[in-house]
Enzyme design. Structure first.
Site, PDB file in Angstrom:
ATOM      1  CD  GLN A 244      11.526  20.664  41.147  1.00 62.26           C
ATOM      2  OE1 GLN A 244      11.446  20.814  39.936  1.00 62.26           O
ATOM      3  NE2 GLN A 244      10.559  20.131  41.876  1.00 62.26           N
TER       4      GLN A 244
ATOM      5  CB  CYS B  97       8.374  21.155  38.670  1.00 64.75           C
ATOM      6  SG  CYS B  97       6.674  20.589  38.918  1.00 64.75           S
TER       7      CYS B  97
ATOM      8  CG  HIS C 253       8.131  17.070  36.526  1.00 66.83           C
ATOM      9  ND1 HIS C 253       8.455  17.911  37.570  1.00 66.83           N
ATOM     10  CD2 HIS C 253       9.281  16.946  35.789  1.00 66.83           C
ATOM     11  CE1 HIS C 253       9.732  18.261  37.477  1.00 66.83           C
ATOM     12  NE2 HIS C 253      10.238  17.706  36.398  1.00 66.83           N
TER      13      HIS C 253
ATOM     14  CG  ASN D  68      13.734  17.835  35.013  1.00 64.98           C
ATOM     15  OD1 ASN D  68      12.693  18.395  35.367  1.00 64.98           O
ATOM     16  ND2 ASN D  68      14.146  16.724  35.579  1.00 64.98           N
TER      17      ASN D  68
END
Length: 327
Positions: free
Chosen positions: A125, A131, A274, A294
């Site tokens: 990102q 995110c 997040h 992630n």
């Protein structure tokens, strides 16, 4: 050069601080506008290096379940890395309280959806607080693979530009952004492919969605019971990956290996900041874990993944805000 940085994990005292700093800058192509800025970032880096050394000593002694490493965030402050969102799980308003009974088959002891070829590659990102877009895209992509046998890469930029026209890359995570994003895909009758709408890591200010380039549609989304890790396991094990909102702390951002558990990263009392994707779960050396995808590139953790503590009192709030799509 990357090998040299990995050696810093245990043997920091054997290298001069200036050598470690120079190695970091070269490996991650870091440069700074002024000498003052570089000196400040160097001090941040050296403090992070000290923390990593202390944590890895505990890991070697069996006093902790995870190790840490230098990555491309090592020159950022705690405030920059763990910017609060202002979201608490109890404040989330469920605008689409869909329900769907989990499949009745026995829930497997472990699963890794990467083994089924439905998990798309790790993305980055970069320095946009997007995110939420990457996590929802990653989840929908996986469910497209599971239920439609289609390996498709979807557009994060489509979501960044179109879900909230007032969104800017520098803002904190908005309340209910995951719900807004899933609802946008439903109301919009789809999301474009990444090939037609590539990621730019900044907000353009206009929505450029085209119905001619839709790569996926969803019929709805499901809210998993807040804080219920058993239900979350059932869904991940029998239905597919799940989007989750979590709390990340300063140590989380430097995760390298093992199962991440930090007693200070508590569940619903913390502010969530997040969004990631749970793509599996299992047990490693007696520690139950969630396998988490992630969106910080492959420099982070285990080639972009982190194993987070499971059945440890909802550590980091991993089961507090969990959603998945209905295809």
């Amino acid at each position: 050069m990357k090998l040299l940085l990995l050696c810093l994990l245990i043997h920091v005292p054997s290298l001069l601080a200036s050598e470690a700093w120079d190695s970091f800058k070269k490996t991650y192509n870091k440069s700074y506008a002024t000498a003052r800025e570089e000196n400040f970032r160097k001090q941040v880096f050296l403090e992070r290096l000290k923390l990593i050394e202390e944590q890895n000593r505990k890991f070697e002694q069996g006093l902790s379940s995870f190790s840490m490493a230098i990555n491309h965030f090592a020159d950022l402050t705690k405030g920059e890395l763990t910017k609060p969102s202002g979201i608490h799980a109890s404040e989330i308003v469920e605008k689409n309280p869909s329900s769907r009974t989990s499949r009745s088959e026995d829930v497997p002891d472990s699963i890794d959806w990467r083994d089924y070829g439905v998990i798309t590659p790790i993305a980055d990102q970069m320095f946009c607080e997007s995110c939420w877009a990457f996590a929802v895209v990653g989840t929908v992509e996986a469910h497209m693979g599971i239920y439609h046998q289609q390996n498709v890469s979807l557009s994060q930029q489509n979501l960044v530009d179109c879900v909230d026209l007032n969104f800017t890359c520098g803002q904190s995570l908005d309340r209910g952004m995951v719900e807004k994003t899933y609802q946008y895909i439903i109301d919009n009758n789809g999301i474009d492919t990444v090939q037609s709408y590539p990621y730019e890591s900044y907000t353009v200010g206009t929505c450029r969605f085209s119905s001619d380039n839709v790569g996926a549609t969803i019929a709805g989304y499901v809210n998993i019971t807040e804080g219920d890790e058993d239900e979350l396991k059932t869904v991940v094990g029998t239905i597919g990956p799940v989007t989750v909102v979590i709390t990340t702390d300063y140590m989380w951002t430097s995760y390298r290996d093992g199962v991440y558990y930090n007693e200070d990263c508590m569940n619903t009392s913390e502010i969530f900041n997040h969004v990631v994707v749970i793509v599996g779960y299992g047990n490693e050396n007696g520690e139950d874990y969630w396998l988490v995808k992630n969106s910080w590139g492959t420099w982070f953790g285990q080639e972009g993944y982190i194993k987070m503590a499971r059945n440890r009192d909802n550590n980091c709030g991993i089961a507090s805000i969990a959603r998945y799509p209905i295809m």
